[in-house]
Design a protein around this motif. Structure first.
Motif, mmCIF file in Angstrom:
data_model
loop_
_atom_site.group_PDB
_atom_site.id
_atom_site.type_symbol
_atom_site.label_atom_id
_atom_site.label_comp_id
_atom_site.label_asym_id
_atom_site.label_seq_id
_atom_site.Cartn_x
_atom_site.Cartn_y
_atom_site.Cartn_z
ATOM 1 N N UNK A 62 0.823 -1.207 0.000
ATOM 2 C CA UNK A 62 0.000 0.000 0.000
ATOM 3 C C UNK A 62 0.860 1.260 0.000
ATOM 4 N N UNK A 63 0.348 2.316 -0.647
ATOM 5 C CA UNK A 63 1.037 3.611 -0.639
ATOM 6 C C UNK A 63 0.580 4.485 0.516
ATOM 7 N N UNK A 64 -0.488 4.083 1.225
ATOM 8 C CA UNK A 64 -1.014 4.921 2.304
ATOM 9 C C UNK A 64 -1.033 4.220 3.661
ATOM 10 N N UNK A 65 -1.093 2.887 3.693
ATOM 11 C CA UNK A 65 -1.136 2.165 4.969
ATOM 12 C C UNK A 65 0.275 2.045 5.521
ATOM 13 N N UNK A 66 0.484 2.590 6.722
ATOM 14 C CA UNK A 66 1.804 2.573 7.350
ATOM 15 C C UNK A 66 1.945 1.485 8.395
ATOM 16 N N UNK A 67 0.842 1.031 8.954
ATOM 17 C CA UNK A 67 0.922 -0.008 9.965
ATOM 18 C C UNK A 67 -0.457 -0.507 10.347
ATOM 19 N N UNK A 68 -0.530 -1.776 10.774
ATOM 20 C CA UNK A 68 -1.780 -2.388 11.230
ATOM 21 C C UNK A 68 -1.483 -3.142 12.518
ATOM 22 N N UNK A 69 -2.260 -2.844 13.549
ATOM 23 C CA UNK A 69 -2.075 -3.477 14.861
ATOM 24 C C UNK A 69 -3.332 -4.232 15.248
ATOM 25 N N UNK A 70 -3.172 -5.473 15.704
ATOM 26 C CA UNK A 70 -4.310 -6.263 16.170
ATOM 27 C C UNK A 70 -4.677 -5.844 17.591
ATOM 28 N N UNK A 149 -16.219 15.576 -6.641
ATOM 29 C CA UNK A 149 -14.759 15.588 -6.742
ATOM 30 C C UNK A 149 -14.129 14.719 -5.660
ATOM 31 N N UNK A 150 -14.640 14.829 -4.422
ATOM 32 C CA UNK A 150 -14.099 14.018 -3.333
ATOM 33 C C UNK A 150 -14.330 12.538 -3.601
ATOM 34 N N UNK A 151 -15.509 12.206 -4.133
ATOM 35 C CA UNK A 151 -15.819 10.811 -4.437
ATOM 36 C C UNK A 151 -14.880 10.274 -5.505
ATOM 37 N N UNK A 152 -14.577 11.090 -6.505
ATOM 38 C CA UNK A 152 -13.656 10.656 -7.565
ATOM 39 C C UNK A 152 -12.250 10.438 -7.019
ATOM 40 N N UNK A 153 -11.803 11.318 -6.128
ATOM 41 C CA UNK A 153 -10.475 11.172 -5.544
ATOM 42 C C UNK A 153 -10.387 9.909 -4.683
ATOM 43 N N UNK A 154 -11.443 9.648 -3.912
ATOM 44 C CA UNK A 154 -11.461 8.447 -3.080
ATOM 45 C C UNK A 154 -11.475 7.198 -3.949
ATOM 46 N N UNK A 155 -12.283 7.220 -5.017
ATOM 47 C CA UNK A 155 -12.353 6.076 -5.920
ATOM 48 C C UNK A 155 -10.991 5.821 -6.574
ATOM 49 N N UNK A 156 -10.304 6.897 -6.943
ATOM 50 C CA UNK A 156 -8.979 6.750 -7.562
ATOM 51 C C UNK A 156 -7.999 6.120 -6.574
ATOM 52 N N UNK A 157 -8.081 6.525 -5.304
ATOM 53 C CA UNK A 157 -7.201 5.972 -4.287
ATOM 54 C C UNK A 157 -7.481 4.483 -4.077
ATOM 55 N N UNK A 158 -8.764 4.133 -3.973
ATOM 56 C CA UNK A 158 -9.136 2.730 -3.774
ATOM 57 C C UNK A 158 -8.697 1.897 -4.968
#
Length: 206
Positions: A62-70, A149-158
């Motif tokens: 991922x380009x945005x996820x830096x860490x995941x903790x259980x 515009x926000x929806x398009x940016x979020x869709x592009x990220x996903x």
């Protein structure tokens, strides 16, 4: 962040339920959503699903996820961001069916979001992965989020994150781990009663 009783509460405004032809009851897709993106990966459904459940590996592609903790069996804390900017939030898995479906909700009060991911076999033997998300921030942030515009940016990220996952799993060729349990309304379903000394289900996340 998450409260101790979150996993035992009914999920508000969650999608309804449906009984598939195989008799398994699953949640219906989000009726209202800001984002829906699909990508096909050249690995079988079981492989794609197994790798997806290894949440701690997300920072590897991922380009945005830096860490995941259980935090608990159904609750994880995610750290996302660009550069020096970081944001940490808790997510609860509310529904999960092996090789088919996973639904989550954010546990923050503001902003809040819900999402789901479906895994479907393709004719070529690969997997179609569909992610749907509904963003529900409050106040001014909510107005901005609902803008086209926000929806398009979020869709592009996903879409970009799905493509990174595609490259990652196709490069591996096989999953690096798996969690094959079922979750209903935020609770892990056990086939057999847990031993008296074990009160917390273990969730290997990679």
């Amino acid at each position: 962040m998450a409260h101790e009783n979150d996993a035992h509460q009914a999920v508000p405004n969650a999608p309804g339920m449906r009984a598939d032809a195989d008799g398994i009851t699953r949640r219906r897709p989000l009726r209202e959503r800001h984002v829906e993106e699909t990508v096909e990966v050249a690995v079988p459904v079981r492989t794609a699903y197994n790798q997806w459940t290894q949440f701690k590996t997300f920072p590897r592609f991922s380009t945005v996820v830096r860490g995941v903790e259980q935090i608990r069996p159904t609750v994880t804390a995610w750290t996302i961001g660009y550069g020096p900017l970081r944001h940490r939030f808790a997510v609860e898995i509310v529904e999960q069916d092996p090789d088919a479906y996973l639904a989550w909700r954010g546990l923050e009060q503001n902003p809040s979001h819900r999402g789901e991911v479906e895994f479907r076999p393709t004719e070529s033997g690969g997997t179609a992965i569909t992610v749907r998300m509904l963003l529900q921030p409050r106040g001014a942030a909510g107005i901005l989020t609902r803008s086209p515009r926000a929806a398009r940016l979020t869709a592009r990220l996903v879409r970009g994150e799905l493509m990174h996952f595609k490259q990652f799993i196709e490069g591996l060729g096989q999953e690096g781990g798996a969690w094959r349990g079922t979750i209903r309304n935020g609770r892990v379903q056990h086939d057999h009663p847990e031993p008296p000394r074990s009160r917390v289900a273990q969730w290997p996340v990679g």
